[in-house]
Design an enzyme around this catalytic site. Structure first.
Site, mmCIF file in Angstrom:
data_model
loop_
_atom_site.group_PDB
_atom_site.id
_atom_site.type_symbol
_atom_site.label_atom_id
_atom_site.label_comp_id
_atom_site.label_asym_id
_atom_site.label_seq_id
_atom_site.Cartn_x
_atom_site.Cartn_y
_atom_site.Cartn_z
ATOM 1 N N GLU A 141 -2.026 -9.084 4.161
ATOM 2 C CA GLU A 141 -1.986 -9.533 5.565
ATOM 3 C C GLU A 141 -3.364 -9.715 6.183
ATOM 4 O O GLU A 141 -3.513 -10.416 7.176
ATOM 5 C CB GLU A 141 -1.142 -8.563 6.411
ATOM 6 C CG GLU A 141 -1.707 -7.155 6.594
ATOM 7 C CD GLU A 141 -1.414 -6.193 5.433
ATOM 8 O OE1 GLU A 141 -1.066 -6.674 4.339
ATOM 9 O OE2 GLU A 141 -1.558 -4.972 5.620
ATOM 10 N N SER A 177 1.659 -14.223 37.858
ATOM 11 C CA SER A 177 0.295 -13.710 37.997
ATOM 12 C C SER A 177 -0.748 -14.807 37.857
ATOM 13 O O SER A 177 -1.933 -14.579 38.047
ATOM 14 C CB SER A 177 0.046 -12.670 36.910
ATOM 15 O OG SER A 177 -0.055 -13.319 35.657
ATOM 16 N N GLY A 178 -0.296 -16.005 37.482
ATOM 17 C CA GLY A 178 -1.262 -17.063 37.192
ATOM 18 C C GLY A 178 -1.609 -17.082 35.715
ATOM 19 O O GLY A 178 -2.243 -18.007 35.231
ATOM 20 N N GLY A 179 -1.206 -16.049 34.987
ATOM 21 C CA GLY A 179 -1.519 -15.957 33.562
ATOM 22 C C GLY A 179 -0.485 -16.660 32.697
ATOM 23 O O GLY A 179 0.521 -17.180 33.187
ATOM 24 N N VAL A 180 -0.751 -16.649 31.396
ATOM 25 C CA VAL A 180 0.096 -17.378 30.456
ATOM 26 C C VAL A 180 1.504 -16.771 30.375
ATOM 27 O O VAL A 180 2.500 -17.482 30.471
ATOM 28 C CB VAL A 180 -0.537 -17.348 29.036
ATOM 29 C CG1 VAL A 180 0.319 -18.108 28.054
ATOM 30 C CG2 VAL A 180 -1.944 -17.926 29.065
ATOM 31 N N ASP A 181 1.566 -15.448 30.209
ATOM 32 C CA ASP A 181 2.864 -14.825 29.911
ATOM 33 C C ASP A 181 3.887 -15.020 31.036
ATOM 34 O O ASP A 181 5.009 -15.470 30.793
ATOM 35 C CB ASP A 181 2.699 -13.323 29.637
ATOM 36 C CG ASP A 181 1.708 -13.064 28.510
ATOM 37 O OD1 ASP A 181 1.439 -14.003 27.739
ATOM 38 O OD2 ASP A 181 1.207 -11.933 28.416
ATOM 39 N N SER A 182 3.475 -14.675 32.263
ATOM 40 C CA SER A 182 4.466 -14.778 33.339
ATOM 41 C C SER A 182 4.819 -16.251 33.595
ATOM 42 O O SER A 182 5.960 -16.565 33.919
ATOM 43 C CB SER A 182 3.982 -14.086 34.610
ATOM 44 O OG SER A 182 2.817 -14.697 35.112
ATOM 45 N N SER A 183 3.854 -17.155 33.379
ATOM 46 C CA SER A 183 4.149 -18.574 33.619
ATOM 47 C C SER A 183 5.155 -19.102 32.597
ATOM 48 O O SER A 183 6.087 -19.836 32.942
ATOM 49 C CB SER A 183 2.875 -19.419 33.540
ATOM 50 O OG SER A 183 1.884 -18.883 34.361
ATOM 51 N N CYS A 187 0.829 -1.205 0.000
ATOM 52 C CA CYS A 187 0.000 0.000 0.000
ATOM 53 C C CYS A 187 0.872 1.267 0.000
ATOM 54 O O CYS A 187 1.541 1.542 -0.977
ATOM 55 C CB CYS A 187 -0.974 -0.040 1.174
ATOM 56 S SG CYS A 187 -2.323 1.122 0.962
ATOM 57 N N HIS A 204 -3.806 -5.298 0.577
ATOM 58 C CA HIS A 204 -3.243 -5.757 1.851
ATOM 59 C C HIS A 204 -3.278 -7.284 1.947
ATOM 60 O O HIS A 204 -4.323 -7.854 2.252
ATOM 61 C CB HIS A 204 -4.036 -5.152 3.012
ATOM 62 C CG HIS A 204 -3.787 -3.692 3.181
ATOM 63 N ND1 HIS A 204 -2.790 -3.198 3.976
ATOM 64 C CD2 HIS A 204 -4.385 -2.619 2.608
ATOM 65 C CE1 HIS A 204 -2.786 -1.884 3.915
ATOM 66 N NE2 HIS A 204 -3.738 -1.499 3.096
#
Ligand code: XMP
Length: 509
Positions: free
Chosen positions: A169, A221-227, A79, A167
């Site tokens: 994508e 935190s119990g979340g995906v990222d920090s785990s 574009c 585009h």
């Protein structure tokens, strides 16, 4: 270093999508603002120039010195990127005479061209542009057209430089992925060997080298990222990773205990800290959502800081920052565009004097999940819905009391466990319950009641930026509603949120 594609961001809303599509081809790529691109290294195999809300016809249009790249390695302009290359090669770029927004069909394709291999005539492409490339010089060859756009795709005759007006994508471009594969795999000759296994191997080796025998502290935190961040660092340095999991009193029912247990099973060196009362005290009487977030952020830092000081000689702070946070903070919108304040609850102050390590900062959320799966992290953690840092505090409208938290925890638990029981949990991107400050009249037995209204929210989404409400079956909603009203004291009415984002948001505060 893995070989990579550089994506130069000129400010298009779709730049992240280009990166996601390239990554889906198992090719590593990085986004850089057009005005701050690192020097080329041998591992760079190709360049993609993104779209932009700007016009090359503007005096002050964003530009770069194209001679650094053109003719030296393959370049694809999308574009605005295509218009910029064409403009710099003496083409005429004019305002579009008809509206070119949305679906169009390719009416002419030079299939012999490597970029367009296997694209089919009539293929739908998605347009979104206010300018059109009109007159082009002889050294530019048109390789595809639509009914209204002659220069829908072009190639510079003497080099591997391409421009496309549409585009590829966005998913509306039916064969966009094929086109990107042609560019990345066939023209740039990338190996497609960027996998989660390779990522883990490289990252663990890098972490070992950077951290050595130092100690690292990380807030779970119990979340995906920090785990996932914790497990990667754990693989690299074992017991020298000290994890801290804070109970802020705003987690889901029983979450602190169950998640702490799973962390211990995963072999992590983790300390659970019960700080509920500190959080409740700081939140007492506060109704404004931003003030609630600030109070929670402040207490989290205090608690974390106290705990970190107990770890002798700790040198590093690990964070689960992921790529979208990094891109947002370095976007071309300028230095004022910082990470959303409300998504930064875990951010720590400089005075902690710790060096920061962020092993996931090049990954998108779905890639983090994949790495988590490869690391064999428990499905209950990897498949978990996102949960906001300030927890139930932003789902209790108005001020927070332990009693309100208790009511909402029970409501949320009934909703979430029914989603799991009926197999709907994985179809939903995020779900939760909201305790409204509204009291409504009801009748239970022979008595009138005057109790709280709760709302249920369940959305489908890809990344949380946009979302739609889930069409949960009526029967399911009926069962959940009656279970809540029968079992949770203080609630006599359940409503279901049917707003999409935008214009609503996922959370109510
Ligand atoms: P909204 O409500 O902005 O939410 O549509 C988008 C996503 O972000 C989460 N969210 C937060 N996460 N701290 C967080 O860590 C916060 O203050 C916060 N507010 C919203 C929300 O749960 C959703 O996944």
């Amino acid at each position: 270093m893995p070989e990579k594609i550089l994506i130069l961001d000129f400010g298009s809303q779709f730049t992240q999508l280009i990166a996601r599509r390239v990554r889906e081809l198992n090719v590593y790529c990085e986004i850089h603002p057009y005005n701050n691109v690192p020097a080329l290294t041998e591992d760079v195999k190709g360049i993609i120039l993104s779209g932009s809300p700007c016009s090359v016809r503007d005096q002050e249009h964003p530009t770069i010195d194209l001679s650094q790249y053109l003719g030296k390695l393959p370049v694809l302009g999308v574009c605005y990127g295509a218009q910029l290359i064409a403009y710099e090669h003496a083409s005429e770029v004019t305002p579009s005479t008809i509206r070119e927004y949305g679906r169009a069909r390719l009416t002419e394709i030079h299939n012999s061209n490597r970029l367009l291999k296997e694209l089919t005539l009539g293929s739908v492409v998605w347009m979104s542009h206010g300018d059109t490339i009109k007159e082009i010089p002889d050294n530019i060859e048109v390789i595809a057209s639509t009914e209204s756009v002659r220069v829908a795709a072009y190639k510079l005759r003497d080099q591997e430089t391409y421009g496309i007006q549409f585009h590829p994508e966005v998913t509306h471009s039916a064969e966009g992925k094929t086109l990107l594969r042609n560019f990345v795999v066939h023209i740039c000759e990338c190996e497609q060997d960027w996998t989660s296994e390779q990522f883990i191997e490289n990252t663990v080796a890098e972490l070992q080298q950077t951290i050595g025998n130092d100690k690292v502290v990380l807030g779970l935190s119990g979340g995906v990222d920090s785990s996932v961040a914790a497990m990667l660092i754990h693989q690299a340095i074992g017991k020298n990773l000290y994890c801290i999991f804070v109970d802020n009193g705003l987690l889901r029912k029983d979450e602190f205990e169950t998640v702490l247990d799973s962390y211990k099973h995963m072999g992590l060196n983790v300390k659970g800290v019960n700080a509920k009362d500190k959080f409740y005290a700081a939140l007492a009487g506060i109704s404004d959502p931003e003030l609630k977030r600030k109070a929670i952020g402040r207490i989290f830092i205090e608690v974390f800081d106290d705990e970190a000081h107990l770890i002798e000689d700790v040198k590093w702070l690990a964070q689960g920052t992921i790529y979208p946070d990094v891109i947002e903070s370095i976007s071309v919108k300028g230095p004022s565009a910082t990470i959303k304040s409300h998504h930064n609850v875990g951010g720590l102050p400089d005075y902690m004097k710790l060096k920061v390590v962020e092993p996931l900062k090049t990954l998108f959320k779905d890639e983090v999940r994949l790495v988590g799966k490869t690391l064999q992290i428990d499905e209950t953690i990897i498949g978990r819905h996102p949960f906001p840092g300030p927890g139930l505090a932003i789902r209790i409208l108005g001020d927070i009391t332990p009693e309100k938290v208790h009511i909402l925890q029970q409501v949320d638990h009934i909703f979430i466990s029914n989603l799991k029981k009926t197999g709907l949990y994985d179809e939903v991107w995020q779900a939760g319950a909201i305790l409204t400050p509204v009291q409504s009249v009801g009748v239970m037995g022979d008595e009138r009641t005057y109790e709280s209204v709760v709302a249920l929210r369940a959305v489908t989404s890809v990344d949380g930026m946009t979302a739609d409400w889930c069409r949960l079956p009526y029967e399911f909603l009926a069962d959940v509603s009656s279970e809540i009203i029968n079992k949770v004291k203080g609630v006599n009415r359940v409503v279901y949120d049917i707003s999409s984002k935008p214009p609503a948001t996922i959370e109510w505060e």
